[in-house]
Design an enzyme around this catalytic site. Structure first.
Site, mmCIF file in Angstrom:
data_model
loop_
_atom_site.group_PDB
_atom_site.id
_atom_site.type_symbol
_atom_site.label_atom_id
_atom_site.label_comp_id
_atom_site.label_asym_id
_atom_site.label_seq_id
_atom_site.Cartn_x
_atom_site.Cartn_y
_atom_site.Cartn_z
ATOM 1 N N MET A 1 -53.784 2.604 -5.468
ATOM 2 C CA MET A 1 -54.553 2.249 -4.318
ATOM 3 C C MET A 1 -53.983 1.083 -3.537
ATOM 4 O O MET A 1 -54.222 1.032 -2.358
ATOM 5 C CB MET A 1 -56.004 2.004 -4.710
ATOM 6 C CG MET A 1 -56.345 0.568 -4.774
ATOM 7 S SD MET A 1 -57.214 -0.274 -6.018
ATOM 8 C CE MET A 1 -56.500 0.038 -7.533
ATOM 9 N N PRO A 2 -53.214 0.153 -4.103
ATOM 10 C CA PRO A 2 -52.640 -0.882 -3.248
ATOM 11 C C PRO A 2 -51.484 -0.336 -2.413
ATOM 12 O O PRO A 2 -50.693 0.481 -2.871
ATOM 13 C CB PRO A 2 -52.129 -1.938 -4.214
ATOM 14 C CG PRO A 2 -52.716 -1.618 -5.522
ATOM 15 C CD PRO A 2 -53.002 -0.159 -5.508
ATOM 16 N N PHE A 3 -51.433 -0.810 -1.198
ATOM 17 C CA PHE A 3 -50.312 -0.540 -0.307
ATOM 18 C C PHE A 3 -49.699 -1.899 0.007
ATOM 19 O O PHE A 3 -50.373 -2.772 0.567
ATOM 20 C CB PHE A 3 -50.791 0.171 0.953
ATOM 21 C CG PHE A 3 -49.711 0.446 1.949
ATOM 22 C CD1 PHE A 3 -48.540 1.086 1.574
ATOM 23 C CD2 PHE A 3 -49.863 0.079 3.268
ATOM 24 C CE1 PHE A 3 -47.544 1.352 2.490
ATOM 25 C CE2 PHE A 3 -48.871 0.347 4.199
ATOM 26 C CZ PHE A 3 -47.713 0.978 3.810
ATOM 27 N N THR B 1 -52.891 -4.200 0.887
ATOM 28 C CA THR B 1 -54.161 -3.545 1.189
ATOM 29 C C THR B 1 -54.619 -2.889 -0.105
ATOM 30 O O THR B 1 -53.858 -2.152 -0.732
ATOM 31 C CB THR B 1 -53.977 -2.495 2.298
ATOM 32 O OG1 THR B 1 -53.408 -3.134 3.452
ATOM 33 C CG2 THR B 1 -55.303 -1.860 2.675
ATOM 34 N N ASP C 1 -49.320 3.636 -9.572
ATOM 35 C CA ASP C 1 -49.939 3.421 -8.272
ATOM 36 C C ASP C 1 -49.075 2.399 -7.535
ATOM 37 O O ASP C 1 -49.422 1.226 -7.430
ATOM 38 C CB ASP C 1 -51.371 2.928 -8.452
ATOM 39 C CG ASP C 1 -52.180 3.028 -7.174
ATOM 40 O OD1 ASP C 1 -51.584 3.265 -6.107
ATOM 41 O OD2 ASP C 1 -53.400 2.859 -7.246
#
Length: 127
Positions: A1-3, A72, A38
């Site tokens: 989920m982190p960008f 993010t 991720d």
């Protein structure tokens, strides 16, 4: 989920940039509970003239090697987790890349889970 977006001055080696990305990824795994694999990162180099920042702020003095890290991620982590995360990145940056602690600028952008699609036009995290 982190960008993750990492922006830095042009001229660092591919190995340096890869290590920097791995420092951030490992800290996400170990400190803020990001799932294995991720890993979505963009590392961009810029001419020094394209990076506009003050020489100092809040007791930090920045060099030409200032690195901007913007992540993010899903909302919901405690202040203590975030503080530990920031420290881990700086500690590993110092030990692995011999960088200055002042030269790491981190910004977290928290979003709701439904704001992600990892492919196929599906909001995989929406409930």
């Amino acid at each position: 989920m982190p960008f993750v977006r990492i922006d830095l001055k042009r001229g660092k080696s591919a190995e340096y940039r890869k290590t920097l990305g791995e420092i951030v990824y490992k800290a996400m795994l170990d400190v803020i509970n990001v799932p294995q694999n991720d890993k979505f990162q963009i590392i961009t180099e810029h001419d020094r003239g394209d990076l506009n920042y003050a020489e100092n702020y809040l007791g930090n003095t920045y060099s030409d090697d200032l690195i901007f890290i913007q992540i993010t991620l899903n909302a919901g982590r405690s202040v203590e987790m975030k503080e530990g995360f920031y420290k881990r990145i700086v500690d590993d940056f110092q030990s692995q890349l011999q960088g200055r602690p002042d030269d790491i600028f981190i910004s977290l952008v928290e979003v709701a889970k439904e704001n992600w699609s990892f492919g196929n036009g599906i909001a995989q995290y929406a409930s």
